[in-house]
Design a protein around this motif. Structure first.
Motif, PDB file in Angstrom:
ATOM      1  N   ASP A  62       4.528  -8.877  33.565  1.00  0.00           N
ATOM      2  CA  ASP A  62       5.659  -9.836  33.274  1.00  0.00           C
ATOM      3  C   ASP A  62       6.802  -8.932  33.123  1.00  0.00           C
ATOM      4  N   LEU A  63       7.685  -9.286  34.289  1.00  0.00           N
ATOM      5  CA  LEU A  63       8.900  -8.696  34.528  1.00  0.00           C
ATOM      6  C   LEU A  63      10.122  -9.238  33.673  1.00  0.00           C
ATOM      7  N   GLY A  64      10.865  -8.414  32.760  1.00  0.00           N
ATOM      8  CA  GLY A  64      11.890  -9.201  31.966  1.00  0.00           C
ATOM      9  C   GLY A  64      10.922  -9.843  30.973  1.00  0.00           C
ATOM     10  N   CYS A  65      10.135  -9.472  30.182  1.00  0.00           N
ATOM     11  CA  CYS A  65       9.051 -10.102  29.342  1.00  0.00           C
ATOM     12  C   CYS A  65       9.856 -10.708  27.967  1.00  0.00           C
ATOM     13  N   GLY A  66      10.894 -10.176  27.543  1.00  0.00           N
ATOM     14  CA  GLY A  66      11.579 -10.548  26.474  1.00  0.00           C
ATOM     15  C   GLY A  66      10.534 -10.229  25.412  1.00  0.00           C
ATOM     16  N   LEU A  67      10.278 -11.007  24.131  1.00  0.00           N
ATOM     17  CA  LEU A  67       9.408 -10.840  23.246  1.00  0.00           C
ATOM     18  C   LEU A  67       7.756 -10.839  23.685  1.00  0.00           C
ATOM     19  N   ARG A  94       9.822  -3.519  21.017  1.00  0.00           N
ATOM     20  CA  ARG A  94       9.527  -3.073  19.866  1.00  0.00           C
ATOM     21  C   ARG A  94       8.696  -4.249  19.134  1.00  0.00           C
ATOM     22  N   ARG A  95       9.639  -5.253  18.954  1.00  0.00           N
ATOM     23  CA  ARG A  95       9.155  -6.265  18.179  1.00  0.00           C
ATOM     24  C   ARG A  95       7.975  -7.076  18.897  1.00  0.00           C
ATOM     25  N   GLY A  96       7.920  -7.130  20.155  1.00  0.00           N
ATOM     26  CA  GLY A  96       6.886  -7.735  20.737  1.00  0.00           C
ATOM     27  C   GLY A  96       5.564  -7.039  20.828  1.00  0.00           C
ATOM     28  N   THR A  97       5.856  -5.485  20.733  1.00  0.00           N
ATOM     29  CA  THR A  97       4.538  -4.508  20.791  1.00  0.00           C
ATOM     30  C   THR A  97       3.906  -4.799  19.300  1.00  0.00           C
ATOM     31  N   ARG A  98       4.663  -4.983  18.380  1.00  0.00           N
ATOM     32  CA  ARG A  98       4.271  -4.955  16.953  1.00  0.00           C
ATOM     33  C   ARG A  98       3.622  -6.353  16.633  1.00  0.00           C
ATOM     34  N   PHE A 105      -3.971  -8.457  19.965  1.00  0.00           N
ATOM     35  CA  PHE A 105      -4.004  -8.326  21.283  1.00  0.00           C
ATOM     36  C   PHE A 105      -3.905  -6.863  22.174  1.00  0.00           C
ATOM     37  N   GLU A 106      -3.630  -5.890  21.225  1.00  0.00           N
ATOM     38  CA  GLU A 106      -3.359  -4.634  21.784  1.00  0.00           C
ATOM     39  C   GLU A 106      -4.431  -4.140  22.726  1.00  0.00           C
TER      40      GLU A 106
END
Ligand SMILES: C[S@@+](CC[C@H](N)C(=O)[O-])C[C@H]1O[C@@H](n2cnc3c(N)ncnc32)[C@H](O)[C@@H]1O
Length: 230
Positions: A62-67, A94-98, A105-106
């Motif tokens: 997902d290129l330019g995935c935002g959150l 950072r927010r999307g990963t958390r 989903f990690e």
């Protein structure tokens, strides 16, 4: 699955996805929650993309995935393919990963900070480029699409949503809104170039892909199209 591919999520599905973006604390910042909820309830983007990807289990870049909203939409839809989201905005990553980790989903999802003007990670599978192309100049767009085409594995899809460069009223509204989003700080990047239908069609068809263009603006005033190639 009876959801329409050209309408926004029904309210209960929009709420189910957006809930992941609520702050941990009741007094925390709810910006991401309200942003995702209003996007999911007004924009048919994700139902259209889910429909295009359904039936392939190829990993998605997902290129330019935002959150990473696409990740959450895929999982709601029962699509469990590995997901890799990249974006120039380190804070969104950072927010999307958390949030992805909080949702469990990690194992099959990862995120990274990448400036698409400089390059993109290697990948084999499907590629999503959603509302991002206009932030690259024409040369970078062509190079990105050439590599995205080379990443496609059998059955995988290249799914693009983009405003198209034309003189329609929708085209003008899209350009003005993207500029305002930058001026008001909603988007760090400045739009540089809107791809044309002819340019996309000729590059994708020259690579031997079957290409489908359809309008995907729902009730929004924008000139957004869904382009699916495979
Ligand atoms: C309109 S948002 C779309 C986000 C996501 N694809 C979606 O559809 O929900 C555009 C995204 O492109 C990202 N972006 C803009 N220029 C970029 C670049 N040069 N490299 C990587 N990401 C970029 C922005 O940070 C932003 O998250």
């Amino acid at each position: 699955m009876t959801r329409s591919a050209t309408a926004p999520f029904p309210p209960h599905e929009a709420r189910a996805i957006a809930r992941a973006f609520l702050p941990a604390h009741v007094l925390g910042n709810r910006y991401d929650y309200f942003y995702t909820l209003s996007k999911l309830r007004s924009d048919p983007l994700y139902p259209g993309v889910l429909d295009a990807l359904r039936g392939t289990s190829a990993p998605v870049l997902d290129l330019g995935c935002g959150l990473g909203l696409l990740l959450h939409a895929l999982r709601l839809d029962g699509q469990a393919m590995p997901y890799h989201g990249v974006d120039i905005d380190a804070d969104k990553i950072r927010r999307g990963t958390r949030i992805a980790a909080q949702c469990g989903f990690e194992d099959d999802a990862r995120f990274a900070v990448v400036d698409l003007a400089d390059g993109w990670p290697p990948h084999a599978g499907s590629v999503a480029i959603l509302d991002v192309l206009q932030y690259l100049d024409a040369e970078a767009q062509r190079a990105l699409l050439a590599d995205a085409i080379a990443m496609l594995t059998p059955g995988a899809k290249l799914v693009i949503r983009s405003g198209l460069g034309d003189d329609s009223r929708r085209g003008r509204t899209t350009r003005i809104t993207d500029r305002l989003a930058h001026l008001f700080g909603w988007m760090q990047e400045v739009p540089k170039c809107y791809p044309t239908r002819e340019g996309l069609q000729s590059q994708l068809a020259a690579a031997g892909l079957h290409v489908d263009f359809r309008p995907l603006y729902g009730n929004t005033p924008f000139n957004n199209w869904l382009i699916v190639a495979g």
